[in-house]
Design an enzyme around this catalytic site. Structure first.
Site, mmCIF file in Angstrom:
data_model
loop_
_atom_site.group_PDB
_atom_site.id
_atom_site.type_symbol
_atom_site.label_atom_id
_atom_site.label_comp_id
_atom_site.label_asym_id
_atom_site.label_seq_id
_atom_site.Cartn_x
_atom_site.Cartn_y
_atom_site.Cartn_z
ATOM 1 N N CYS A 20 79.225 28.595 37.005
ATOM 2 C CA CYS A 20 78.683 29.747 36.449
ATOM 3 C C CYS A 20 79.689 30.824 37.305
ATOM 4 C CB CYS A 20 77.121 30.105 36.548
ATOM 5 S SG CYS A 20 76.548 29.991 38.405
ATOM 6 N N HIS A 126 72.093 31.910 39.967
ATOM 7 C CA HIS A 126 73.207 32.064 38.986
ATOM 8 C C HIS A 126 73.876 33.071 38.791
ATOM 9 C CE1 HIS A 126 74.334 30.672 34.892
ATOM 10 N NE2 HIS A 126 73.915 32.108 34.389
ATOM 11 N N ASP A 144 74.905 35.693 29.726
ATOM 12 C CA ASP A 144 74.535 34.742 30.368
ATOM 13 C C ASP A 144 75.745 33.525 30.053
ATOM 14 O OD1 ASP A 144 73.693 32.271 31.568
ATOM 15 O OD2 ASP A 144 71.422 32.967 31.184
#
Length: 467
Positions: A20, A126, A144
């Site tokens: 991520c 994240h 995201d």
């Protein structure tokens, strides 16, 4: 939503569950149109997760993810201007100001580091970019990068702040956010530090820890002796640590003409090289290297020979890896032959073109390397070093650049006050031309951050790297 339109053009899905941070950074770097300094695949200069392995091995990131501090390191090394804030170093009001700033322009973007549980999402820590701000409802749009889990979604800014206030169990530090923008010019035009070879850890430690102690000896009385002390104990594979950056392209893509982009980058590289060679330190380095004899242990590594064919063969192999998208993998290329020519491209001044036939197993490809400057009498393939009289990058200017990149306090231990002042004068960035000054400061930031990574302290100190 001004920042949204640029970001959404480069919106990507992380290619690994723990990527991520890499996906968020490559997305932002591409949105800012920062030049990676190399090609991704084919002719495209494009950031990809696979290229972001400067501060942490990709295999380790794949297994455990990347920390907040090392993502800051990666952003710096990739050429971005970075401001990093942990929640215990900032406030919700300050965060809101930054979100508004980046949402009302397309010249900066924010990557947020947060814990998913605060949003009642599955998963833990994240990273994702912020794509917009709703002033009426005080909400932020999270783009995201785990698109296989969640689409873009709005969250209350206060709730996002709470998610960032969580502590990362791996580093025992608060999470936070990165404000990333484009510098006024791409750093690292001609030189870069590399940690591709495992020896970089020893080299970084030697330069930052050992050299300051070595120059404290009583018999260091002049610049020649300082250079002798520094270069006589260089770690093995030292040449893998600092490299000059060439323009690489497939031979079938090349021609007698340079594109405007290639010509512009080559001109800047030539100017940086010229400015290095006009420094007083360069003259001392040349004199020192010229005095080395073959009986010296390091003479073959540091000799002042024009070894463009050898350098070019290595660069052609690296270029082939870049063009094939296998750079940094176990897949290796071998350069069978190199051809060095002097071209007059676009009716402009001569350039040096090194062509190589690179082999990997049963496949081979042609690679062209555009060298930053040009010998004036070199005009045939296979010409040996003795025929070269150009000022292309070689050992002397690379070592000069590295010495300039060392922190000024490196020389503080020199006991002879006159020599100390002379060394400070030689390595000072204050009187350097602005182009070379920025090149040196970029190398200093890289060296500082790599040393922090080597000590596992990059997450403890997120202040502006030493300059």
């Amino acid at each position: 939503m001004e920042g949204f339109y640029r970001l959404i053009s480069y919106f990507q899905t992380q290619s690994e569950p723990a990527y991520c941070g890499l996906a968020s950074l490559s997305m932002v770097l591409n949105a800012l149109a920062i030049d990676p300094g190399r090609k991704w695949k084919g002719p495209w200069r494009w950031f990809d997760e696979s290229m972001l392995d400067c501060c942490e091995p990709l295999e380790k990131v794949k297994e455990k993810g990347i920390s907040f501090g090392k993502l800051v390191c990666l952003a710096h090394c990739a050429g971005a201007k970075v401001q990093a804030f942990r929640t215990n170093q900032s406030s919700l009001d300050d965060f809101r100001k930054f979100v508004v700033r980046c949402s009302t322009s397309d010249d900066c973007h924010i990557i947020s580091s947060y814990h998913r549980a605060t949003f009642k999402q599955t998963g833990t820590g994240h990273f994702s970019p912020i794509g917009g701000y709703h002033a009426g409802r005080d909400m932020a749009l999270i783009l995201d990068v785990a698109r296989f889990k969640y689409p873009p979604h709005w969250v209350p800014l206060r709730l996002l702040w709470e998610a960032m206030e969580s502590v990362d169990e791996a580093t025992r530090q608060c999470r936070g956010f990165l404000l990333i923008s484009r510098p006024h010019r791409d750093p690292g035009l001609l030189y870069t530090l590399s940690c591709k070879h495992e020896s970089w850890v020893k080299v970084a430690k030697y330069l930052m820890d050992d050299v300051p102690n070595l120059v404290k000896t009583d018999d260091v009385k002049d610049v020649h002796k300082v250079l002798s002390v520094v270069f006589s104990s260089l770690p093995s594979h030292f040449g893998e640590f600092i490299k000059w950056i060439a323009e690489v392209r497939r031979r079938e893509d090349g021609s007698q003409n340079l594109s405007l982009e290639e010509n512009g980058r080559l001109s800047l590289k030539e100017e940086v090289l010229k400015q290095v060679q006009e420094t007083g330190l360069f003259k001392h380095v040349v004199a020192f290297l010229s005095s080395l004899t073959l009986c010296c242990r390091n003479a073959p590594t540091l000799s002042n020979e024009n070894n463009l064919p050898d350098i070019a063969a290595t660069v052609c192999c690296h270029g082939a890896e870049l063009l094939s998208g296998t750079f940094g993998s176990s897949e290796r290329y071998c350069c069978q032959e190199t051809c060095i020519r002097c071209l007059r491209a676009n009716g402009d001044k001569p350039i040096t073109l090194v062509s190589g036939t690179v082999v990997n197993g049963s496949s081979e490809q042609g690679v062209d390397v555009l060298v930053p400057s040009c010998p004036t009498k070199l005009n045939c393939c296979g010409s040996g070093p003795s025929n070269c009289n150009g000022i292309y990058p070689a050992g002397n200017d690379v070592l000069t650049a590295l010495l300039l990149a060392l922190p000024p306090e490196t020389w503080r231990g020199i006991k002879d006050e006159k020599l100390l002042n002379e060394m400070y004068s030689l390595v000072s960035t204050e009187n350097l031309p602005i182009l070379l000054q920025e090149e040196v400061l970029h190398l200093r930031r890289q060296l500082h951050l790599l040393k922090k990574c080597q000590e596992n302290k990059v997450d403890e100190d997120l202040g502006e790297p030493l300059c």
